[in-house]
Design a protein around this motif. Sequence first.
Motif, PDB file in Angstrom:
ATOM      1  N   ALA A  60       0.476   5.569   0.249  1.00 50.89           N
ATOM      2  CA  ALA A  60      -0.438   6.694   0.461  1.00 50.89           C
ATOM      3  C   ALA A  60       0.278   7.966   0.004  1.00 50.89           C
ATOM      4  O   ALA A  60       0.481   8.171  -1.182  1.00 50.89           O
ATOM      5  CB  ALA A  60      -0.859   6.719   1.910  1.00 50.89           C
TER       6      ALA A  60
ATOM      7  N   GLY B 231       3.399   8.606   0.493  1.00 50.07           N
ATOM      8  CA  GLY B 231       4.787   8.282   0.116  1.00 50.07           C
ATOM      9  C   GLY B 231       5.825   9.110   0.850  1.00 50.07           C
ATOM     10  O   GLY B 231       6.901   9.385   0.327  1.00 50.07           O
ATOM     11  N   THR B 232       5.518   9.511   2.102  1.00 50.59           N
ATOM     12  CA  THR B 232       6.471  10.341   2.864  1.00 50.59           C
ATOM     13  C   THR B 232       7.211   9.549   3.940  1.00 50.59           C
ATOM     14  O   THR B 232       7.933  10.137   4.743  1.00 50.59           O
ATOM     15  CB  THR B 232       5.754  11.526   3.548  1.00 50.59           C
TER      16      THR B 232
ATOM     17  N   VAL C 177       0.857  -1.195   0.000  1.00 50.83           N
ATOM     18  CA  VAL C 177       0.000   0.000   0.000  1.00 50.83           C
ATOM     19  C   VAL C 177       0.885   1.235   0.000  1.00 50.83           C
ATOM     20  O   VAL C 177       1.907   1.294   0.690  1.00 50.83           O
ATOM     21  CB  VAL C 177      -0.916   0.039   1.242  1.00 50.83           C
TER      22      VAL C 177
ATOM     23  N   SER D 174       4.562   7.652  13.962  1.00 52.91           N
ATOM     24  CA  SER D 174       4.560   7.398  15.403  1.00 52.91           C
ATOM     25  C   SER D 174       3.896   8.520  16.211  1.00 52.91           C
ATOM     26  O   SER D 174       3.173   8.262  17.166  1.00 52.91           O
ATOM     27  CB  SER D 174       5.995   7.216  15.896  1.00 52.91           C
ATOM     28  N   GLY D 175       4.150   9.742  15.846  1.00 56.87           N
ATOM     29  CA  GLY D 175       3.600  10.861  16.612  1.00 56.87           C
ATOM     30  C   GLY D 175       4.053  12.146  15.973  1.00 56.87           C
ATOM     31  O   GLY D 175       4.588  12.132  14.868  1.00 56.87           O
TER      32      GLY D 175
ATOM     33  N   THR E 291      -1.182  11.132   4.642  1.00 61.26           N
ATOM     34  CA  THR E 291      -2.573  10.728   4.859  1.00 61.26           C
ATOM     35  C   THR E 291      -2.782  10.211   6.286  1.00 61.26           C
ATOM     36  O   THR E 291      -1.818   9.879   6.978  1.00 61.26           O
ATOM     37  CB  THR E 291      -2.922   9.566   3.907  1.00 61.26           C
TER      38      THR E 291
END
Length: 445
Positions: A75, A77-78, A73, A151-152, A142
């Motif tokens: 999204a 892509g970062t 998957v 993570s945060g 996303t």
Amino acid sequence: MNLAALLADLGDVPVITDPAIVRKRSRDFFWYSPILNAQLADKSADLIAAPRTEAEVIRVAGACARHRVPLTVRAGGTGNYGQAVPLEGGVLLDITGLSAIEWMRPGALRVQAGAMLNAVDAAMQPHGWELRMHPSTRRTATVGGFVAGGSGGIGSVTYGGLREPGNIHAARIVTVEPEPRVIELRADAAQKINRAYGTTGIITALEMPLAPAWEWIELVIAFDTFLDAARFGLDAALSDGIVKKLLSPVDAAITPYFGALKSACPPGRAALIAMVAEPSLESFKTLLAGRGTITHEAPADEHGGRVPLYEYTWNHTTLQVLKTDRSVTYLQCLYPHDRLLESVARMNAMFPDEVLPHLEFIRFAGRVTCSALPVVRYTTPERLDEIIALHEAAGVHIANPHVYTLEDGSRYKRVDADQLGLKHEVDPYGLLNPGKMRSYVPAAA
Ligand code: FAD
């Protein structure tokens, strides 16, 4: 891999097969790491499938299972560790077509996984709510990609990371089986898809908690030394009555790379970047009195077009340096809460001019501590390993961002047992992002 048969099975699901586009989208931000860059630069999917509905996701998942084709998957892509890079080719499933908000109520929303974080916040803010936290990539990432790969971030100083109970209410996933199932994971069970790099199911929807959307005031404060900035950051983080979203001390060696923000960062002085709720500003300034100088203060204006200050924090700090110096890299550290400032001082003294300090105040299991993303002047893989070992020997945990497996990147060097269990349930042929969860051995052929 019989791609012709797979394509025929995909029906009218939109597909991209142009190799140049497929190669480009098979990448993420792994190039931050010279080690991952060498390992992942030539990896590519064979085609992109871009479903528009959950029914089309099910169609892609079923076809991949029947034809034994890997499915990764993607999204925004970062990701930074090649999370969305398909190691074994196959289908790259672009999930960004699923972006609708299903419902919202005070304090919670349900949203499709491919929705952009900034679009979600823009839709919630008129109702007085926003996501509790977001990565510094809010404008390009996303909700599903954050939950599956992150993570945060901004907001974690108050709410902790995504791993804290209550920070993900529920997830809906599609399995990769000949007849895919749709499963709802609620409360604790939803953690099985958190930071699993999409190996434990295709997330199609998420139920997330919301926080009050304050008018956030962005500040840059100059301090004589980095430790002065860290000491004030800790006092502000511990002041529970002061509503804040971001407290990021940055060393004087990093701020010269800060482009447009350089004018707010006097040479030779450390900076603390903060986001404080407007009603808390007076108390914040009282706490600061005589300790540092405010060099920038303005209401956050992201939707009006100004670059948000959080794009100088978290892993954007590293990016600001990489824009002019591609030779640097970074680490991800977690400091012990009970001897925080002593540890920070000790590690800073250990690597002068080599590991440039940058902290992020967060809550972790109810305690205030620091996550750190220092910029590292890279020389060799051996020296990087040595720097990591010296941190760990000093009690500073490292989540290694120079590896692509879940196990090697975790602080405990193993995958969460619940995630491994779910993987067996939802991906019997081991087709989901293969190679990222190396403890998993598929039961079926
Ligand atoms: P992608 O990169 O596309 O995917 C991430 C992972 O999730 C991949 O393994 C992918 O397979 C999986 N995935 C995506 N969508 C789904 C889905 N629907 N179902 C199943 N699996 C899925 N991270 C942080 O946590 N905090 C930060 O502050 C932060 N700052 C960053 C700053 C910069 C400049 C960069 C480059 C990265 C940063 N990151 C940060 C890492 C990254 O931005 C976040 O993890 C981000 O939330 C990823 O979202 P994305 O949509 O780009 O996901």
